[in-house]
Design an enzyme around this catalytic site. Structure first.
Site, PDB file in Angstrom:
ATOM      1  N   HIS A 246      -4.727   2.294  -6.580  1.00 52.41           N
ATOM      2  CA  HIS A 246      -4.120   3.316  -5.715  1.00 52.41           C
ATOM      3  C   HIS A 246      -5.214   4.099  -4.970  1.00 52.41           C
ATOM      4  O   HIS A 246      -5.416   5.282  -5.207  1.00 52.41           O
ATOM      5  CB  HIS A 246      -3.232   4.263  -6.542  1.00 52.41           C
ATOM      6  CG  HIS A 246      -2.224   4.986  -5.691  1.00 52.41           C
ATOM      7  ND1 HIS A 246      -0.939   5.216  -6.090  1.00 52.41           N
ATOM      8  CD2 HIS A 246      -2.318   5.536  -4.446  1.00 52.41           C
ATOM      9  CE1 HIS A 246      -0.282   5.877  -5.151  1.00 52.41           C
ATOM     10  NE2 HIS A 246      -1.112   6.083  -4.139  1.00 52.41           N
TER      11      HIS A 246
ATOM     12  N   ILE B 283       0.849  -1.198   0.000  1.00 53.70           N
ATOM     13  CA  ILE B 283       0.000   0.000   0.000  1.00 53.70           C
ATOM     14  C   ILE B 283       0.887   1.252   0.000  1.00 53.70           C
ATOM     15  O   ILE B 283       0.422   2.344   0.306  1.00 53.70           O
ATOM     16  CB  ILE B 283      -0.981   0.037   1.212  1.00 53.70           C
ATOM     17  CG1 ILE B 283      -0.312  -0.398   2.504  1.00 53.70           C
ATOM     18  CG2 ILE B 283      -2.185  -0.855   0.954  1.00 53.70           C
ATOM     19  CD1 ILE B 283       0.656   0.526   3.106  1.00 53.70           C
ATOM     20  N   ALA B 284       2.170   1.080  -0.342  1.00 57.69           N
ATOM     21  CA  ALA B 284       3.121   2.202  -0.250  1.00 57.69           C
ATOM     22  C   ALA B 284       3.432   2.754  -1.641  1.00 57.69           C
ATOM     23  O   ALA B 284       2.796   3.704  -2.100  1.00 57.69           O
ATOM     24  CB  ALA B 284       4.371   1.739   0.476  1.00 57.69           C
ATOM     25  N   ARG B 285       4.398   2.162  -2.304  1.00 53.69           N
ATOM     26  CA  ARG B 285       4.766   2.580  -3.658  1.00 53.69           C
ATOM     27  C   ARG B 285       5.104   1.334  -4.465  1.00 53.69           C
ATOM     28  O   ARG B 285       5.840   0.451  -3.976  1.00 53.69           O
ATOM     29  CB  ARG B 285       5.988   3.506  -3.630  1.00 53.69           C
ATOM     30  CG  ARG B 285       5.673   4.926  -3.229  1.00 53.69           C
ATOM     31  CD  ARG B 285       4.874   5.676  -4.313  1.00 53.69           C
ATOM     32  NE  ARG B 285       4.638   7.055  -3.945  1.00 53.69           N
ATOM     33  CZ  ARG B 285       3.560   7.496  -3.287  1.00 53.69           C
ATOM     34  NH1 ARG B 285       2.619   6.657  -2.912  1.00 53.69           N
ATOM     35  NH2 ARG B 285       3.425   8.772  -3.009  1.00 53.69           N
TER      36      ARG B 285
ATOM     37  N   GLU C 204       1.818   3.218 -12.812  1.00 51.29           N
ATOM     38  CA  GLU C 204       0.368   3.465 -12.740  1.00 51.29           C
ATOM     39  C   GLU C 204      -0.058   4.423 -13.849  1.00 51.29           C
ATOM     40  O   GLU C 204       0.670   5.355 -14.158  1.00 51.29           O
ATOM     41  CB  GLU C 204       0.030   4.050 -11.365  1.00 51.29           C
ATOM     42  CG  GLU C 204       0.322   3.058 -10.254  1.00 51.29           C
ATOM     43  CD  GLU C 204       0.245   3.659  -8.860  1.00 51.29           C
ATOM     44  OE1 GLU C 204      -0.207   4.817  -8.720  1.00 51.29           O
ATOM     45  OE2 GLU C 204       0.653   2.960  -7.925  1.00 51.29           O
TER      46      GLU C 204
END
Ligand code: 8YV
Length: 317
Positions: A282, A233-235, A264
């Site tokens: 995201h 859930i970060a990058r 993305e």
């Protein structure tokens, strides 16, 4: 004089946009067909930028904004902002630190439960009318228990801590890695990421991505092993995505819950149809509550900076 604000990515809360429009002359770069031409013609009038966490702003754009005083990031990740350049020019770069912690932690736990309990593939089985066609319980493979899973959290910042707090309610032992051990958390520190993965049933990525590109590679995934799950859930760039696709395809890890990706909005096609992978676009901070709180912090940072003061959330000044 009304200050001129350049918005590089949209804000989704109408009340925040109304406030922006009431206080400033707002230009929405994402609505411009030729962004470079727009910047060349109007860039010299811009005093402030509003951008998203994963959109950021590059040096080349800031260089076209000679009056720029503040970049207000509507998010906590500043990896897409050229901080050194901003610092050298005395530009405040602010984030919405603390505003999205709870929602991001919620989604991390949600993605892990969704992937280990096969919630999305179960949903599709029912939705697609498969249940009456295959009524025996054996039609769906047994899932994996979440409660009690050994969690390895990568990054014990605000979000990592909020994930660990939630995990405690599920009886999950927590280990973590970070740049260093932290005296104020009760969890076991494991310096080496491969070692952490080997001691975990699920690895949850909650780290900043600066200087951490591709840290989750084949060696880490193999240490996590065929019964292990990955949540990010970060990058996206924390993960070597080709290694992840290969590990999932070969069953070298059990599954993944992914909110973020390297490029993305493009997701590796191989991930799109895997039952053991749960995907999000995201969205970890995308609730009314959090985006409102974030928008209010953006407004506050702009107001402070444009009044000639240092915003409390500035990272560069
Ligand atoms: C943002 C993010 O909310 O905070 C971050 O760094 O990546 C996101 O969750 C998003 O960029 C919206 O601006």
């Amino acid at each position: 004089m009304q200050h001129e604000v350049l918005q590089i990515s949209p804000i989704l809360i109408p009340a925040i946009n109304e406030q922006l429009n009431a206080r400033y002359t707002v230009h929405r770069l994402y609505e411009q067909a030729d962004k470079d031409a727009w910047l060349r013609t109007h860039g010299s009038r811009i005093h402030a930028v509003v951008t998203g966490g994963h959109t950021g702003i590059q040096e080349a754009v800031m260089a076209q904004l000679p009056q720029l005083q503040v970049v207000a990031v509507n998010g906590v990740g500043t990896d897409a902002v050229d901080l050194a350049y901003a610092r050298a020019r005395g530009i405040h770069v602010t984030g919405t630190f603390g505003a999205l912690t709870e929602d991001v932690a919620d989604l991390a736990i949600g993605l892990l439960i969704a992937s280990c309990r096969s919630i999305c593939s179960g949903h599709r089985f029912v939705q697609d009318g498969q249940w009456p066609l295959h009524p025996l319980p054996s039609a769906i493979p047994l899932a994996r228990r979440f409660s009690g899973m050994r969690l390895g959290i990568v990054g014990m910042g605000r979000v990592g801590r909020a994930i660990a707090t939630r995990a405690a309610a599920f009886g999950c032992p927590v280990r973590y890695t970070d740049l260093q051990a932290m005296a104020d958390v009760p969890y076991t520190f494991v310096a080496d990421l491969v070692a952490l993965a080997a001691q975990s049933d699920a690895l949850i990525l909650a780290a900043a991505a600066e200087n951490a590109e591709g840290i989750v590679n084949a060696a880490v995934l193999d240490a996590l092993g065929p019964d292990g799950f990955l949540v990010n859930i970060a990058r996206g760039k924390l993960v070597h995505e080709a290694d992840l696709v290969a590990a999932l395809t070969a069953g070298r890890i059990a599954g993944a819950g992914l909110d973020v990706f390297v490029d993305e909005p493009h997701v590796p096609p191989a991930l799109l149809h895997m039952d053991r992978v749960v995907l999000q676009a995201h969205r970890a901070s995308a609730t009314w509550e959090t985006r409102t709180a974030m928008g209010e912090m953006v407004l506050q940072s702009l107001a402070t900076a444009l009044a000639g003061e240092r915003p409390a959330m500035s990272l560069t000044t």
